[in-house]
Structures are given as structure tokens and as C-alpha cells.
Write a protein that holds these residues in place. Structure first.
Motif, PDB file in Angstrom:
ATOM      1  N   ALA A   1       9.729  -0.398   0.164  1.00  0.00           N
ATOM      2  CA  ALA A   1       8.491  -0.144   0.959  1.00  0.00           C
ATOM      3  C   ALA A   1       7.169  -0.319  -0.016  1.00  0.00           C
ATOM      4  O   ALA A   1       6.173  -0.771   0.249  1.00  0.00           O
ATOM      5  CB  ALA A   1       8.429   1.614   1.235  1.00  0.00           C
TER       6      ALA A   1
ATOM      7  N   THR B   1       6.684  -4.151  -0.325  1.00  0.00           N
ATOM      8  CA  THR B   1       5.968  -4.808   0.944  1.00  0.00           C
ATOM      9  C   THR B   1       4.651  -4.252   1.169  1.00  0.00           C
ATOM     10  O   THR B   1       4.110  -4.815   2.229  1.00  0.00           O
ATOM     11  CB  THR B   1       7.058  -4.516   2.140  1.00  0.00           C
ATOM     12  OG1 THR B   1       7.355  -3.086   2.293  1.00  0.00           O
ATOM     13  CG2 THR B   1       8.446  -5.196   2.024  1.00  0.00           C
TER      14      THR B   1
ATOM     15  N   ALA C   1       4.182  -1.131   2.192  1.00  0.00           N
ATOM     16  CA  ALA C   1       4.410  -0.147   3.315  1.00  0.00           C
ATOM     17  C   ALA C   1       4.130   1.352   2.748  1.00  0.00           C
ATOM     18  O   ALA C   1       3.564   2.364   3.519  1.00  0.00           O
ATOM     19  CB  ALA C   1       5.617  -0.257   4.072  1.00  0.00           C
ATOM     20  N   LEU C   2       4.034   1.561   1.675  1.00  0.00           N
ATOM     21  CA  LEU C   2       4.109   2.557   0.706  1.00  0.00           C
ATOM     22  C   LEU C   2       3.264   2.664  -0.467  1.00  0.00           C
ATOM     23  O   LEU C   2       3.464   1.582  -1.224  1.00  0.00           O
ATOM     24  CB  LEU C   2       5.641   3.097   0.450  1.00  0.00           C
ATOM     25  CG  LEU C   2       5.463   4.635  -0.433  1.00  0.00           C
ATOM     26  CD1 LEU C   2       4.953   5.611   0.231  1.00  0.00           C
ATOM     27  CD2 LEU C   2       6.819   4.748  -1.081  1.00  0.00           C
TER      28      LEU C   2
END
Length: 282
Positions: free
Chosen positions: A261, A264, A266-267
Motif C-alpha cells: 500500500a 503504490t 494507497a497508504l
């Protein structure tokens, strides 16, 4: 721009206190025309550790490793070995600085035997006039030294240094490349996707080999897309994104899904608990 960690208390510790990086990249920039591959990339490798480098396609991890191995020259920034700035215009310069690289393509010569591959480009000459004038190779010493290096790394599946590399399995060829790096790298070994295209059993053998290289005293930079392998052997995980380090994670404090995550986008690493972040995290 990410800055190297300067908090001594946060650094890995050695017998005499906080350790200093054996290899360090500070603010590396590399552009290819209008494309910026590295946008102020930082990295620290400490003695006695395996540092995994992960990142999505286009994250700049290949350019970072190429800069550290002398394959490309950064446009800006600094590389330090044991705290001293070095210039690495070629892979030979990197080797002279003590940095050995095992490339994904292995760079072994299949038609040559194991001993010759280990000493390729660094052949041993016969003593006296036979070596200095007639340039004769000391093949017996190269075979003996090759057998010793393989034995020290516990590579028991290869018994004969005279065996042609083309007769070896993929895992055994990887073992020869790793043994060559461990034999001549006196400061750092970089391994680029060492388990790619290998089966389960051969991947296990290569992972064990990476641990043995680390345990022999050589810190390792491991580039891999295989998260289970990364989390099995890495002491810290350097996450590369958009040309720079976005975080350094502690595998013991986070999950593989957290790492993916962060990788990418996403986090946000700041959302992770403190135990998930390692020195050099932000």
C-alpha cells in the motif's frame, strides 16, 4: 526531499554504539531527457544488514541501483562509502570501492567452467616470469580458491569447479554469481531479483545464500518484487516511489499488505504505527 536520518538514537546499533552507514546515497538526481528517474533519492545501508529495495514500475529503483553500482552517473547528489564521498563512473570503479553487483541477467559465461567464471576479469597469473611475461594463468590456484569460496558459503550442490556453467541449473548459476560477488566484494553486495525465474526449492537455496553472505559480514542490498522473500530475509525495507524514498519499513512491525500500500501510494507512511518505521523512514 528526503534527508538521511541524523538521529543517532534511531540508527542501528553495533558493539560500540550507533552504527554509521557503510553505503549512503544523498539526494541523487538522474534525468533522461524530460523524464526524471531519480528526484532526490536517499538510501542508507548499515553494516551487517539486508536492506530490501522495493518499488512499483517507474519508481526509480533500477536507476538508484545502477547509480550505486556504477552503471549510470547521477546528475546530482552524492554517494558515500564508509562516510567518504566517492565517484562511481563505471562498474569497475564500483568494484574498486568494494561494491559487487549480482545482476538479474547473472553475467556468467555458460561455456566457461565455474572457477573461470568466478575469476572472470580478475584472473590469477602464474608466479614469476610465467605470469608476468608469458601471462600464463594459474588455473590450479583459481580452482582451489573457487572451491574454497563455494565451501565457505555452504554451496554443497556444486562439487566440481571445473564443471561448465551451462550444465548447471538456474539456482546453481545464481549461486556461482553470488559466490563471485561475495569473494570480491569487501564492503557491499547488491543483488538484483536473485530469485526471479527460479523454482521454490532453488529460491529457498538462494535466500539461504543471501543470509550466509550477510552473516559472513557483508551487508546486502536486495532488489525484489517477491514480498514473501523480502519479508523473510530483510532487516529493513526501503520503499521507492516517484524517484525518491517514500519510507523505510521494519518488516517486524508491518505487514506485506502495508508495504504494498505504501509502495503504490494507497497508504501514507505517516499513518503507520511507530514500530512499522525503521531508521531513514521519512
Amino acid at each position: 526531499m528526503n534527508q538521511p536520518s541524523t538521529d543517532a538514537a534511531a540508527r542501528p546499533t553495533g558493539p560500540t554504539g550507533p552504527a554509521e552507514p557503510i553505503l549512503q546515497a544523498v539526494g541523487l538526481v538522474k534525468r533522461y531527457g524530460s523524464v526524471t528517474a531519480l528526484a532526490g533519492a536517499d538510501l542508507e545501508l548499515y553494516p551487517g544488514e539486508i536492506l530490501a529495495v522495493i518499488g512499483d514500475n517507474g519508481a526509480g529503483k533500477s536507476s538508484l541501483i545502477k547509480a550505486l553500482s556504477g552503471a549510470v552517473v547521477p546528475d546530482a547528489g552524492q554517494i558515500l562509502v564508509e562516510g567518504r564521498p566517492v565517484r562511481l563512473p563505471t562498474p569497475i570503479a564500483a568494484r574498486e570501492a568494494g561494491i559487487e553487483t549480482v545482476h538479474q541477467s547473472l553475467a556468467v559465461s555458460p561455456s566457461l567452467d565455474i572457477a573461470t567464471n568466478l575469476f572472470l576479469g580478475r584472473e590469477l597469473r602464474r608466479p614469476g616470469v610465467l605470469g608476468s611475461v608469458f601471462r600464463m594463468l594459474d588455473r590450479a590456484r583459481m580452482r582451489s580458491e573457487a572451491a574454497r569460496h563455494l565451501s565457505e558459503l555452504g554451496i554443497t550442490t556444486i562439487q566440481n569447479p571445473n564443471q561448465a556453467v551451462e550444465t548447471l541449473s538456474g539456482g546453481q548459476r545464481q549461486a556461482v554469481a553470488v559466490a563471485r560477488a561475495a569473494a570480491f566484494g569487501n564492503k557491499v553486495v547488491i543483488m538484483d531479483e536473485p530469485t526471479a525465474a527460479l523454482g521454490v526449492r532453488e529460491s529457498r537455496a538462494v535466500l539461504d545464500l543471501i543470509l550466509k553472505v550477510r552473516d559472513s559480514g557483508l551487508p546486502v542490498i536486495l532488489i525484489s518484487h517477491n514480498m514473501p522473500h523480502v519479508f523473510e530475509v530483510a532487516d529493513r525495507v526501503h520503499v521507492q516511489r516517484l524517484g525518491r524514498r517514500i519510507a523505510t519499513l521494519a518488516p517486524s512491525g508491518c505487514s506485506m499488505s502495508d508495504a504494498v500500500a505504501v509502495m503504490t501510494g494507497a497508504l501514507d507512511p505517516a499513518e503507520l504505527p511507530e514500530e512499522a518505521l525503521a531508521p531513514g523512514a521519512l
